[in-house]
Design a protein around this motif. Structure first.
Motif, PDB file in Angstrom:
ATOM      1  N   THR A 188     -48.517  -3.622  31.643  1.00 53.18           N
ATOM      2  CA  THR A 188     -47.967  -4.650  32.525  1.00 53.18           C
ATOM      3  C   THR A 188     -46.526  -4.338  32.899  1.00 53.18           C
ATOM      4  N   VAL A 189     -45.756  -3.858  31.934  1.00 57.01           N
ATOM      5  CA  VAL A 189     -44.333  -3.554  32.182  1.00 57.01           C
ATOM      6  C   VAL A 189     -44.209  -2.378  33.146  1.00 57.01           C
ATOM      7  N   GLY A 190     -45.035  -1.363  32.946  1.00 59.56           N
ATOM      8  CA  GLY A 190     -44.961  -0.179  33.801  1.00 59.56           C
ATOM      9  C   GLY A 190     -43.753   0.681  33.476  1.00 59.56           C
ATOM     10  N   ASP A 191     -43.201   1.293  34.477  1.00 62.78           N
ATOM     11  CA  ASP A 191     -42.063   2.187  34.295  1.00 62.78           C
ATOM     12  C   ASP A 191     -40.711   1.511  34.499  1.00 62.78           C
ATOM     13  N   GLN A 192     -40.723   0.224  34.732  1.00 65.98           N
ATOM     14  CA  GLN A 192     -39.456  -0.468  34.988  1.00 65.98           C
ATOM     15  C   GLN A 192     -38.689  -0.719  33.689  1.00 65.98           C
ATOM     16  N   PRO A 193     -37.375  -0.830  33.766  1.00 67.44           N
ATOM     17  CA  PRO A 193     -36.594  -1.177  32.571  1.00 67.44           C
ATOM     18  C   PRO A 193     -37.022  -2.545  32.041  1.00 67.44           C
ATOM     19  N   LEU A 194     -36.960  -2.707  30.723  1.00 67.76           N
ATOM     20  CA  LEU A 194     -37.400  -3.971  30.116  1.00 67.76           C
ATOM     21  C   LEU A 194     -36.631  -5.176  30.639  1.00 67.76           C
ATOM     22  N   HIS A 195     -35.341  -4.998  30.905  1.00 71.91           N
ATOM     23  CA  HIS A 195     -34.546  -6.152  31.347  1.00 71.91           C
ATOM     24  C   HIS A 195     -34.966  -6.641  32.735  1.00 71.91           C
ATOM     25  N   GLU A 196     -35.714  -5.819  33.465  1.00 75.73           N
ATOM     26  CA  GLU A 196     -36.196  -6.222  34.779  1.00 75.73           C
ATOM     27  C   GLU A 196     -37.643  -6.709  34.740  1.00 75.73           C
ATOM     28  N   ALA A 197     -38.323  -6.500  33.632  1.00 77.99           N
ATOM     29  CA  ALA A 197     -39.739  -6.850  33.516  1.00 77.99           C
ATOM     30  C   ALA A 197     -39.910  -8.321  33.147  1.00 77.99           C
ATOM     31  N   ASP A 198     -41.061  -8.847  33.486  1.00 78.85           N
ATOM     32  CA  ASP A 198     -41.410 -10.220  33.124  1.00 78.85           C
ATOM     33  C   ASP A 198     -42.062 -10.186  31.746  1.00 78.85           C
ATOM     34  N   VAL A 199     -41.232 -10.226  30.699  1.00 80.67           N
ATOM     35  CA  VAL A 199     -41.695 -10.102  29.321  1.00 80.67           C
ATOM     36  C   VAL A 199     -41.770 -11.489  28.693  1.00 80.67           C
ATOM     37  N   ASP A 200     -42.885 -11.773  28.044  1.00 75.90           N
ATOM     38  CA  ASP A 200     -43.102 -13.073  27.398  1.00 75.90           C
ATOM     39  C   ASP A 200     -42.430 -13.075  26.026  1.00 75.90           C
ATOM     40  N   LEU A 201     -41.389 -13.884  25.881  1.00 72.45           N
ATOM     41  CA  LEU A 201     -40.651 -13.976  24.619  1.00 72.45           C
ATOM     42  C   LEU A 201     -40.884 -15.313  23.917  1.00 72.45           C
ATOM     43  N   THR A 202     -41.885 -16.064  24.361  1.00 72.69           N
ATOM     44  CA  THR A 202     -42.118 -17.398  23.782  1.00 72.69           C
ATOM     45  C   THR A 202     -42.522 -17.335  22.316  1.00 72.69           C
ATOM     46  N   GLY A 203     -43.260 -16.298  21.919  1.00 73.72           N
ATOM     47  CA  GLY A 203     -43.666 -16.175  20.515  1.00 73.72           C
ATOM     48  C   GLY A 203     -42.479 -16.018  19.580  1.00 73.72           C
ATOM     49  N   PRO A 204     -41.612 -15.014  19.802  1.00 78.11           N
ATOM     50  CA  PRO A 204     -40.437 -14.879  18.937  1.00 78.11           C
ATOM     51  C   PRO A 204     -39.537 -16.119  18.966  1.00 78.11           C
ATOM     52  N   LEU A 205     -39.377 -16.741  20.140  1.00 76.30           N
ATOM     53  CA  LEU A 205     -38.540 -17.940  20.214  1.00 76.30           C
ATOM     54  C   LEU A 205     -39.133 -19.065  19.374  1.00 76.30           C
ATOM     55  N   ALA A 206     -40.438 -19.259  19.441  1.00 75.75           N
ATOM     56  CA  ALA A 206     -41.094 -20.305  18.648  1.00 75.75           C
ATOM     57  C   ALA A 206     -40.942 -20.025  17.151  1.00 75.75           C
ATOM     58  N   ASP A 207     -41.061 -18.760  16.756  1.00 81.12           N
ATOM     59  CA  ASP A 207     -40.909 -18.406  15.343  1.00 81.12           C
ATOM     60  C   ASP A 207     -39.483 -18.661  14.861  1.00 81.12           C
ATOM     61  N   TRP A 208     -38.495 -18.319  15.697  1.00 81.40           N
ATOM     62  CA  TRP A 208     -37.098 -18.572  15.324  1.00 81.40           C
ATOM     63  C   TRP A 208     -36.842 -20.072  15.213  1.00 81.40           C
ATOM     64  N   ASN A 209     -37.400 -20.862  16.128  1.00 83.53           N
ATOM     65  CA  ASN A 209     -37.250 -22.313  16.051  1.00 83.53           C
ATOM     66  C   ASN A 209     -37.884 -22.870  14.782  1.00 83.53           C
TER      67      ASN A 209
END
Length: 198
Positions: free
Chosen positions: A83-104
Motif C-alpha cells: 500500500t505504501v509503495g515507493d513513497q517516503p513514509l511521511h507522505e504515505a497514508d499510514v494507519d497509526l490508530t493501533g499504536p495510539l490506542a495501546d499508548w492510551n
C-alpha cells in the motif's frame, strides 16, 4: 539524536510522551543518520517516518507503541508496503490508530496508579487553564505574567510537598507511581528537597 514524540499530555508531560516504535527484524533499530556532508555533527532521528528503506535507511517491518518511560506495547502492527509503495513514509497514508490506542491504554494504567487529585483542585486547574488560554489570545503579556506567577507558586508548593514526603520516608518508587512519572524524576524531587532542608 533528535527525539520526536508523536503524542504528549499535560497530565504526564515528558515522562510519558508517546511515539510509534519501529521494528526491523523483530527488534528496535538504532537511530537513522542523515548524510549532510562533512562536519562534526551528524543529525539523526528515531522517528518512525525515517525508516522507509530509502537512501540505505532501515525499512520498518512493523510498528508498536512506545513511551518515554521505557514501556513498549506488546502488539505489533505490520506495515503494508504494498500500500505504501515507493513513497517516503511521511507522505504515505499510514494507519497509526493501533499504536495510539495501546499508548492510551498504557496511560490509563499510569493514571489508575497515580494519586487522584481532590475534585475541587482538579476543577480549579481546568478553570485556570481555560482562563489562561483565553487570556493568551486576548492579552498575551498578561497570560505570560500569570504563567510566571503560577510557576513560582508551583515551585514553592512542590518543594514543601517533597520535603513532607522526605520527612515521611517516602521512596522514589512510591513517589514516581503516585505522580505518574519516572523514578529518576521522583528521586531528583526528593534529593532536592533534602538538600534544601539542610
Amino acid at each position: 539524536m533528535l527525539v520526536e514524540w508523536d503524542w504528549w499530555t499535560v497530565e504526564f508531560g515528558d515522562a510519558h510522551a508517546g511515539a510509534v516504535g519501529v521494528l526491523v527484524g523483530g527488534s528496535e533499530p538504532g537511530p537513522v543518520y542523515f548524510d549532510v556532508g562533512s562536519g562534526p555533527d551528524v543529525p539523526s532521528t528515531a522517528h518512525w517516518s525515517a525508516y522507509d528503506g530509502l537512501h540505505r535507511r532501515p525499512r520498518a517491518e512493523a510498528f508498536r507503541a512506545a513511551c518515554a518511560c521505557g514501556w513498549r506495547g506488546a502488539a505489533e502492527y505490520p506495515l503494508d508496503w504494498a500500500t505504501v509503495g515507493d513513497q517516503p513514509l511521511h507522505e504515505a497514508d499510514v494507519d497509526l490508530t493501533g499504536p495510539l490506542a495501546d499508548w492510551n491504554a498504557h496511560l490509563s494504567l499510569v493514571r489508575d496508579r497515580a494519586v487522584p487529585l481532590p475534585e475541587p483542585l482538579a476543577a480549579l486547574l481546568v478553570e485556570i487553564t481555560e482562563h489562561l488560554t483565553a487570556t493568551a489570545t486576548d492579552v498575551p503579556l498578561a497570560a505570560l505574567r500569570a504563567a510566571g506567577v503560577l510557576e513560582r507558586i508551583a515551585t514553592r508548593i512542590g518543594r514543601q510537598a517533597a520535603s513532607a514526603l522526605c520527612d515521611e520516608g517516602a521512596s522514589a518508587e512510591m513517589v514516581a507511581t503516585g505522580l505518574g512519572t519516572t523514578r529518576s524524576t521522583a528521586l531528583v524531587l526528593l534529593l532536592t528537597a533534602q538538600d534544601q532542608d539542610r
